[in-house]
Design a protein around this motif. Structure first.
Motif, PDB file in Angstrom:
ATOM      1  N   PHE A 134       0.909  -1.316   0.026  1.00 14.41           N
ATOM      2  CA  PHE A 134       0.214  -0.381   0.013  1.00 14.41           C
ATOM      3  C   PHE A 134       0.525   0.970   0.274  1.00 14.41           C
ATOM      4  N   ALA A 135       2.035   0.898   0.431  1.00 14.11           N
ATOM      5  CA  ALA A 135       3.538   2.219   0.652  1.00 14.11           C
ATOM      6  C   ALA A 135       2.956   2.590  -0.678  1.00 14.11           C
ATOM      7  N   ILE A 136       3.818   1.298  -1.783  1.00 18.36           N
ATOM      8  CA  ILE A 136       4.106   1.524  -2.560  1.00 18.36           C
ATOM      9  C   ILE A 136       3.394   2.082  -3.727  1.00 18.36           C
ATOM     10  N   ASN A 137       1.958   1.508  -3.562  1.00 23.65           N
ATOM     11  CA  ASN A 137       0.768   2.466  -4.328  1.00 23.65           C
ATOM     12  C   ASN A 137       0.185   3.462  -4.014  1.00 23.65           C
ATOM     13  N   ALA A 138       0.890   3.698  -2.630  1.00 23.14           N
ATOM     14  CA  ALA A 138       0.210   5.204  -2.548  1.00 23.14           C
ATOM     15  C   ALA A 138       1.070   6.309  -3.056  1.00 23.14           C
ATOM     16  N   ARG A 139       2.603   5.300  -3.212  1.00 22.73           N
ATOM     17  CA  ARG A 139       3.589   6.274  -3.675  1.00 22.73           C
ATOM     18  C   ARG A 139       3.389   6.834  -5.728  1.00 22.73           C
ATOM     19  N   LEU A 140       2.838   5.417  -6.230  1.00 27.22           N
ATOM     20  CA  LEU A 140       1.697   5.693  -7.269  1.00 27.22           C
ATOM     21  C   LEU A 140       1.270   6.190  -7.415  1.00 27.22           C
ATOM     22  N   ALA A 141       0.245   6.581  -6.376  1.00 24.03           N
ATOM     23  CA  ALA A 141      -0.810   7.690  -6.998  1.00 24.03           C
ATOM     24  C   ALA A 141      -0.584   8.659  -6.693  1.00 24.03           C
ATOM     25  N   TRP A 142       0.082   8.987  -5.930  1.00 25.95           N
ATOM     26  CA  TRP A 142       0.594  10.506  -6.480  1.00 25.95           C
ATOM     27  C   TRP A 142       1.266  10.693  -7.162  1.00 25.95           C
TER      28      TRP A 142
ATOM     29  N   LEU B   4      -4.101   5.255   0.319  1.00 23.31           N
ATOM     30  CA  LEU B   4      -3.849   4.078   0.503  1.00 23.31           C
ATOM     31  C   LEU B   4      -2.718   4.030   1.195  1.00 23.31           C
ATOM     32  N   GLY B   5      -1.931   5.859   1.581  1.00 25.08           N
ATOM     33  CA  GLY B   5      -1.060   5.980   2.491  1.00 25.08           C
ATOM     34  C   GLY B   5      -1.481   5.533   4.186  1.00 25.08           C
ATOM     35  N   ALA B   6      -3.186   6.338   4.404  1.00 24.12           N
ATOM     36  CA  ALA B   6      -3.365   5.812   5.599  1.00 24.12           C
ATOM     37  C   ALA B   6      -2.780   4.183   5.614  1.00 24.12           C
ATOM     38  N   TRP B   7      -3.618   3.473   4.214  1.00 23.16           N
ATOM     39  CA  TRP B   7      -3.550   2.187   4.498  1.00 23.16           C
ATOM     40  C   TRP B   7      -2.522   1.680   5.568  1.00 23.16           C
TER      41      TRP B   7
END
Length: 492
Positions: free
Chosen positions: A133-141, A159-162
């Motif tokens: 989820f941390a990697i996905n949060a970075r991708l979403a950003w 996603l970062g909160a998750w």
């Protein structure tokens, strides 16, 4: 029956929300968004919904489905989300590599579950989800920055909160080992449910908003490109129109040049023949055995007269060419009328000067004109009067007066000859001939045409009137400076 306040029922509700909203995103966006980006997100939503559903049905479904299958679906949802976000960010990610990674993670989870027990498998699953989820949060950003999109930023924050919740569960599990009971109302279970519900509801809404931002941005770029293309097309059409107009003007100029050469050849041929004949006759008389001085003088005078006519033709031709090629504004200056009349009289032969009667009916002494052109125009009118004004003894009147309709100065030349024929009057009354720089009929000469063009560049006009019982009055009307036409109308 599941209680509505129990943790399992909350997970079931979250799973339904996640799956339904994922399918709704697919139905809403499939006609407006690329399927290579939308399909992984919809499958990720369904997989995540299955994960939450199996967590909620823990104790009802078989043990192999409660955690191993649930976590396999969680890994699949995480990786499919990763694939969708990478494509949204414009990055490539081979699906085969992600499939191999999913198989590796699922197999590792099963092995840890069999060999190490509850706590290691929980730590492994939570750590994988936190990292994913941390990697996905970075991708979403990054995807939000590409568009840009505020909805994408909200998705990245979610996603970062998750990822933070999953990481905190890892830390909590190291201090207080977890149990397999997900139905207990513990803070960890409630936090997990809250994030699952938020991901199911707000995550899909944020992704929908991000896609709509992309669609609007694409439509705006397409509209801007259309406007730019339309502007380029209009500019090209305008340039084409200007080019066509320029080519038309060049064609008209070429025709006028050709007409000028034709008129020049016609006008100059006969005087040259006459001058040549007179000179040859004078030469033959000089070479004869008995030179007749009077005959030789008469022939030389005739030759001089013809050469004067030839000079007049050349002057008119050069003036016509100058007017035709003029593109700048006429330079006007105050000219003394008496001096102008004296210069014109000096251009005439002595016998012609004796026939001119100058009548001044105004006290004004100057006129704002271009002196060279007006001198030529006035000389043309006088010579026309000499040629068509009757016998060699008939007087020609040059009248200078003020005009009141229209207001200005009038220079008139009046003779009492036979005047113009009916065909010539019909030709002069045709408005189409007023805009032609040269006469369209042979035999008319350049005189009146040059005068008309000279008056045009001065903003005035040439008026021809018959004189009773016979004769012709040619009047050049010069407007006062405050009533003169615009400089553009004075261009040739």
């Amino acid at each position: 029956m599941l209680s509505l306040i129990s943790v399992p029922s909350l997970f079931v509700a979250s799973s339904i929300t996640q799956a339904l909203l994922g399918v709704s995103c697919w139905l809403l966006l499939r006609q407006r968004h690329g399927s290579d980006r939308l399909r992984p997100w919809a499958f990720a939503a369904v997989a995540s919904g299955g994960w939450m559903l199996l967590l909620g049905l823990r104790g009802i479904v078989p043990d192999w489905a409660g955690f191993p299958l649930a976590n396999a679906l969680a890994f699949a949802g995480m990786l499919l989300t990763h694939l969708a976000l990478r494509r949204e960010a414009g990055e490539s990610s081979p699906p085969a590599l992600l499939a191999a990674l999913w198989l590796l993670l699922s197999t590792a989870y099963l092995l840890i579950d069999v060999l190490a027990g509850v706590t290691p498998r929980f730590l492994f699953a939570a750590s994988v989800l936190a990292a994913g989820f941390a990697i996905n949060a970075r991708l979403a950003w990054r995807a939000a920055a590409v568009l840009p999109s505020r909805s994408g930023q909200w998705l990245a924050a979610l996603l970062g909160a998750w990822a933070a919740v999953a990481a905190s569960r890892v830390v909590w599990a190291l201090w207080d080992p977890p149990s397999a009971n997900v139905a207990a109302l513990t803070p960890a279970n409630l936090a997990t449910w809250v994030m699952c519900y938020a991901l199911g509801l707000f995550g899909n809404v944020a992704y929908l908003g991000m896609v709509l931002d992309r669609v609007r941005s694409s439509e705006a770029r397409a509209q801007a490109a259309e406007y730019a293309e339309r502007a380029r097309r209009e500019s090209a059409e305008q340039h084409a129109g200007q080019l066509t107009e320029a080519l038309t003007q060049l064609d008209a100029l070429a025709r006028e040049r050709e007409q000028l050469l034709g008129v020049l050849a016609h006008e100059i041929r006969q005087p040259l023949h006459r001058a040549t004949g007179a000179l040859l006759s004078a030469g033959a008389a000089l070479r004869g055995p008995r030179a007749d001085v009077q005959a030789i003088a008469e022939r030389l005078d005739a030759a001089e007269t013809v050469l004067g006519e030839l000079r007049s033709v050349l002057d008119n031709t050069l003036a016509a060419a100058q007017i035709l090629t003029r593109r700048e504004q006429v330079t006007l200056q105050d000219v003394d009328l008496d001096l102008l009349i004296e210069l014109v009289m000096g251009d005439l032969a002595p016998d012609q000067r004796q026939r001119v009667v100058v009548e001044r009916l105004t006290r004004l002494r100057t006129l704002e004109v271009e002196p060279g052109l007006v001198r030529l125009a006035l000389r043309n009118l006088l010579r026309n009067a000499f040629v068509h004004g009757g016998d060699s003894q008939s007087l020609v009147q040059l009248r200078i007066e003020e005009s009141h309709s229209p207001y200005g100065m009038a220079l008139s030349v009046c003779d009492h000859g036979h005047g113009l024929s009916a065909s010539h009057w019909a030709h002069l009354d045709d408005p189409a001939t007023h805009h032609k720089p040269f006469p369209s009929q042979r035999g008319q000469g350049l005189g009146l045409s040059v005068v008309r063009q000279i008056m045009s560049v001065h903003g005035g006009q040439l008026v021809l009137r018959p004189v009773q019982p016979s004769g012709l009055e040619a009047t050049m009307l010069f407007p006062w400076p405050d009533t003169r036409t615009s400089p553009r109308q004075r261009l040739a």
